[in-house]
Design a protein around this motif. Structure first.
Motif, PDB file in Angstrom:
ATOM      1  N   HIS A  89       0.836  -1.208   0.000  1.00 62.69           N
ATOM      2  CA  HIS A  89       0.000   0.000   0.000  1.00 62.69           C
ATOM      3  C   HIS A  89       0.872   1.261   0.000  1.00 62.69           C
ATOM      4  CE1 HIS A  89      -3.490   2.507   0.859  1.00 62.69           C
ATOM      5  NE2 HIS A  89      -2.724   3.145   1.734  1.00 62.69           N
ATOM      6  N   ILE A  91       3.958   1.733  -0.974  1.00 63.41           N
ATOM      7  CA  ILE A  91       4.813   2.029  -2.136  1.00 63.41           C
ATOM      8  C   ILE A  91       4.156   1.567  -3.436  1.00 63.41           C
ATOM      9  CG2 ILE A  91       6.959   2.012  -0.796  1.00 63.41           C
ATOM     10  CD1 ILE A  91       7.564  -0.731  -1.976  1.00 63.41           C
ATOM     11  N   ARG A  92       2.821   1.621  -3.468  1.00 61.23           N
ATOM     12  CA  ARG A  92       2.158   1.167  -4.693  1.00 61.23           C
ATOM     13  C   ARG A  92       2.471   2.072  -5.875  1.00 61.23           C
ATOM     14  NH1 ARG A  92      -1.418   3.762  -1.475  1.00 61.23           N
ATOM     15  NH2 ARG A  92      -3.118   4.981  -2.361  1.00 61.23           N
ATOM     16  N   HIS A  93       2.917   3.282  -5.598  1.00 61.70           N
ATOM     17  CA  HIS A  93       3.264   4.182  -6.704  1.00 61.70           C
ATOM     18  C   HIS A  93       4.558   3.766  -7.409  1.00 61.70           C
ATOM     19  CE1 HIS A  93       5.537   5.518  -3.248  1.00 61.70           C
ATOM     20  NE2 HIS A  93       6.292   6.285  -4.006  1.00 61.70           N
ATOM     21  N   THR A  94       5.307   2.823  -6.807  1.00 59.67           N
ATOM     22  CA  THR A  94       6.557   2.406  -7.458  1.00 59.67           C
ATOM     23  C   THR A  94       6.312   1.319  -8.506  1.00 59.67           C
ATOM     24  OG1 THR A  94       7.037   0.665  -5.838  1.00 59.67           O
ATOM     25  CG2 THR A  94       7.905   2.857  -5.354  1.00 59.67           C
TER      26      THR A  94
ATOM     27  N   LEU B  11      -7.131  -0.302   4.259  1.00 62.24           N
ATOM     28  CA  LEU B  11      -6.265   0.097   3.138  1.00 62.24           C
ATOM     29  C   LEU B  11      -7.092   0.568   1.949  1.00 62.24           C
ATOM     30  CD1 LEU B  11      -3.517  -2.704   3.190  1.00 62.24           C
ATOM     31  CD2 LEU B  11      -3.378  -0.401   4.091  1.00 62.24           C
ATOM     32  N   VAL B  18      -2.683   7.555  -6.874  1.00 64.11           N
ATOM     33  CA  VAL B  18      -1.271   7.909  -6.657  1.00 64.11           C
ATOM     34  C   VAL B  18      -0.612   8.198  -8.006  1.00 64.11           C
ATOM     35  CG1 VAL B  18      -0.880   6.652  -4.508  1.00 64.11           C
ATOM     36  CG2 VAL B  18      -0.656   5.451  -6.669  1.00 64.11           C
ATOM     37  N   ARG B  19       0.397   9.053  -7.956  1.00 62.72           N
ATOM     38  CA  ARG B  19       1.123   9.341  -9.197  1.00 62.72           C
ATOM     39  C   ARG B  19       2.266   8.351  -9.329  1.00 62.72           C
ATOM     40  NH1 ARG B  19       3.508  15.183  -9.893  1.00 62.72           N
ATOM     41  NH2 ARG B  19       5.309  14.162  -8.996  1.00 62.72           N
ATOM     42  N   ARG B  20       2.288   7.642 -10.442  1.00 62.95           N
ATOM     43  CA  ARG B  20       3.356   6.634 -10.621  1.00 62.95           C
ATOM     44  C   ARG B  20       4.708   7.324 -10.730  1.00 62.95           C
ATOM     45  NH1 ARG B  20      -0.453   4.736 -14.750  1.00 62.95           N
ATOM     46  NH2 ARG B  20      -1.831   3.344 -13.616  1.00 62.95           N
ATOM     47  N   LEU B  21       5.707   6.628 -10.230  1.00 61.19           N
ATOM     48  CA  LEU B  21       7.059   7.177 -10.342  1.00 61.19           C
ATOM     49  C   LEU B  21       7.503   7.165 -11.795  1.00 61.19           C
ATOM     50  CD1 LEU B  21       9.114   5.539  -7.449  1.00 61.19           C
ATOM     51  CD2 LEU B  21       8.250   7.857  -7.574  1.00 61.19           C
ATOM     52  N   LEU B  84      14.017   0.489  -6.483  1.00 60.71           N
ATOM     53  CA  LEU B  84      12.719  -0.096  -6.849  1.00 60.71           C
ATOM     54  C   LEU B  84      12.729  -1.600  -6.586  1.00 60.71           C
ATOM     55  CD1 LEU B  84      12.266   1.800 -10.201  1.00 60.71           C
ATOM     56  CD2 LEU B  84      11.019   2.218  -8.086  1.00 60.71           C
ATOM     57  N   PRO B  85      11.558  -2.166  -6.268  1.00 59.80           N
ATOM     58  CA  PRO B  85      11.524  -3.612  -6.028  1.00 59.80           C
ATOM     59  C   PRO B  85      11.846  -4.384  -7.311  1.00 59.80           C
ATOM     60  CG  PRO B  85       9.482  -2.556  -5.292  1.00 59.80           C
ATOM     61  CD  PRO B  85      10.243  -1.544  -6.074  1.00 59.80           C
ATOM     62  N   TYR B 151      11.042   6.116  -0.261  1.00 56.65           N
ATOM     63  CA  TYR B 151      10.300   4.856  -0.253  1.00 56.65           C
ATOM     64  C   TYR B 151      11.243   3.652  -0.128  1.00 56.65           C
ATOM     65  CZ  TYR B 151      11.813   5.046  -5.064  1.00 56.65           C
ATOM     66  OH  TYR B 151      12.592   5.156  -6.185  1.00 56.65           O
ATOM     67  N   MET B 154      11.631   0.863   2.941  1.00 58.42           N
ATOM     68  CA  MET B 154      10.968  -0.420   3.141  1.00 58.42           C
ATOM     69  C   MET B 154      11.613  -1.528   2.317  1.00 58.42           C
ATOM     70  SD  MET B 154       7.212   1.057   3.057  1.00 58.42           S
ATOM     71  CE  MET B 154       7.084   2.724   3.626  1.00 58.42           C
ATOM     72  N   THR B 226       2.513   2.479   8.295  1.00 58.14           N
ATOM     73  CA  THR B 226       3.225   1.250   7.979  1.00 58.14           C
ATOM     74  C   THR B 226       4.187   0.893   9.072  1.00 58.14           C
ATOM     75  OG1 THR B 226       4.719   2.615   6.736  1.00 58.14           O
ATOM     76  CG2 THR B 226       3.091   1.414   5.482  1.00 58.14           C
TER      77      THR B 226
END
Lengths: 213, 227
Positions: A89, A91-94, B11, B18-21, B84-85, B151, B154, B226
């Motif tokens: 939730h 970091i959903r923007h990533t 949630l 949200v604005r995407r990166l 980034l993941p 970010y 995490m 979080t």
């Protein structure tokens, strides 16, 4: 013809392109209930709460399966799942809809699970499991009364009783009842420094008295 | 303990758009643009070193400065990508070749200069000005990078912080070479390698906490916190 009961698939369905995501995003879903998680996340990023709920509910069993491999206790597994959901939730923007959703989710889940395992290991290294014999209470009934112990205890109690009242009170509150200085000050109405001085003097006096016994 | 379905409800309730990166390369370019702006401002305030044109023709100086600058750019790109993941850890190796060139050239240059100059190479007043310049350049870059990569708290906080620290240190070192007159002192080795190690070390140790604080300060999600 009836399609018959189908098993709900928990595997990830990866989106090949944004066109696929748009297709799924337009509401077309596979009949076998396999959802496109990447498409759902893309819609969730745009504020579609229904898609977001569907995504979170769909991926929870999958995350539970992942977490259950690492934790024995079901409560730990559930905590790990919730950790992952919170991180997803936050970091959903990533998430980039042009890239596959599966590795994105698994990377987050692995990171959260590993973090939790590390925290558990750290906490366990500082904790010592106590058996029932280790537990003791200030009341008489909970204490053992062997001859040796009771002789020591009687001498100590006699020595404490022989102390002046303010020192006796300080020892009683701070050492026997194991109160903090603040708690003892509140209970006795005396200042912290007065209690400290009284305790110091009491311990000195007790040493003298017990040496004489 | 909150039940998972209740958590999902919470949630979903606060799931705002949200604005995407943007892609990591573009975000790295934004940060590098900001770094260029900071360097330009410092150049205007402090002025370039007087012998810059002469020094740029010396291969040792040109290679060291270029290697530091390119190391900074590549480290910044690596930091943005691995924040980034699901991005490969191999990105961490991106600045390695230029880093090796940079460290080997400053190490050799300093050793020969120090031997040549002796104790006169150490001038406290100059070095204090140098330190002020270093702080003036690196602090805004560090703040901008922390905000842009918050970010990462995490995910891989340590690796991202180390790469970010290296980017800041390398760009600061390149800036010092352009602005600071006395690079032929023993302390240049200390400034370059020492500050790099210091910034990277601090970033690795406290990176997670700093990113975490930044993410909590800058992200307001009512009702959901979080961890």
């Amino acid at each position: 013809m009836s399609p018959g009961p189908r098993r709900r698939r928990l595997s990830l369905t990866l989106v090949a392109s944004s066109a696929d995501a748009a297709l799924v995003g337009s509401g077309q879903r596979n009949t076998n209930r396999t959802r496109d998680w990447g498409g759902l996340m893309a819609r969730a990023q745009d504020g579609d709460r229904l898609a977001y709920r569907a995504l979170l509910e769909d991926m929870t069993p999958y995350l539970r399966t992942l977490a259950a491999r690492c934790f024995k206790e079901p409560s730990d597994t559930e905590d790990a799942v919730q950790d992952v959901l919170l991180t997803v939730h936050a970091i959903r923007h990533t998430f980039d809809p042009r890239r596959p959703f599966g590795p994105w989710l698994v990377a987050i889940a692995n990171r959260r699970i590993i973090d939790r395992l590390r925290r558990q290991t750290r906490a366990r290294s500082h904790e010592l499991k106590m058996s029932a014999e280790h537990e003791t209470f200030s009341s008489d009934a909970a204490n053992f009364h062997s001859d040796e112990l009771s002789a020591d205890s009687a001498a100590l109690h006699a020595a404490i009783a022989a102390l002046p009242p303010d020192q006796r009170q300080a020892i009683g509150l701070l050492k026997l009842k194991e109160m903090s200085l603040k708690e003892a000050a509140l209970a006795s109405g005396r200042s912290v420094s007065a209690l400290k001085v009284a305790t110091h003097r009491a311990i000195k006096s007790l040493r003298k008295l017990l040496r004489q016994v | 303990m909150t039940r998972t379905p209740d958590l999902i409800d919470a949630l979903v309730d606060c799931a705002t758009p949200v604005r995407r990166l943007r892609p990591p390369l573009i975000r790295a370019m934004f940060w590098l643009g900001f770094a260029g702006l900071v360097l330009a401002l410092v150049a205007m305030g402090h002025g370039l070193r007087t012998d810059l044109t002469v020094r740029l023709y010396q291969p040792g100086f040109a290679i060291t400065t270029a290697a530091a600058l390119v190391s900074g750019i590549l480290s910044a790109v690596a930091a943005f990508v691995i924040s980034l993941p699901a991005r490969s850890r191999w990105w961490l190796m991106l600045p390695t070749p230029t880093l090796a060139v940079w460290i080997s050239t400053i190490g050799y240059g300093c050793l020969t200069d120090w031997v040549g100059l002796g104790p006169d190479g150490f001038r406290i007043a100059e070095e204090l000005r140098c330190l002020a310049l270093l702080v003036l350049t690196s602090v805004p870059l560090a703040i901008a990078l922390t905000v842009m990569l918050r970010y990462a708290a995490m995910l891989r906080a340590g690796a991202v912080a180390a790469m970010g620290g290296l980017a800041i240190a390398a760009i600061t070192a390149a800036a010092l070479s352009l602005f600071h007159d006395h690079d032929a002192t023993a302390l240049i080795l200390l400034w370059n390698l020492g500050t790099t190690m210091l910034i990277v070390g601090i970033a690795s140790l406290f990176g997670r906490r700093v990113f975490w604080t930044a993410s909590q300060l800058l992200t307001s999600q009512p009702g959901v916190r979080t961890r």
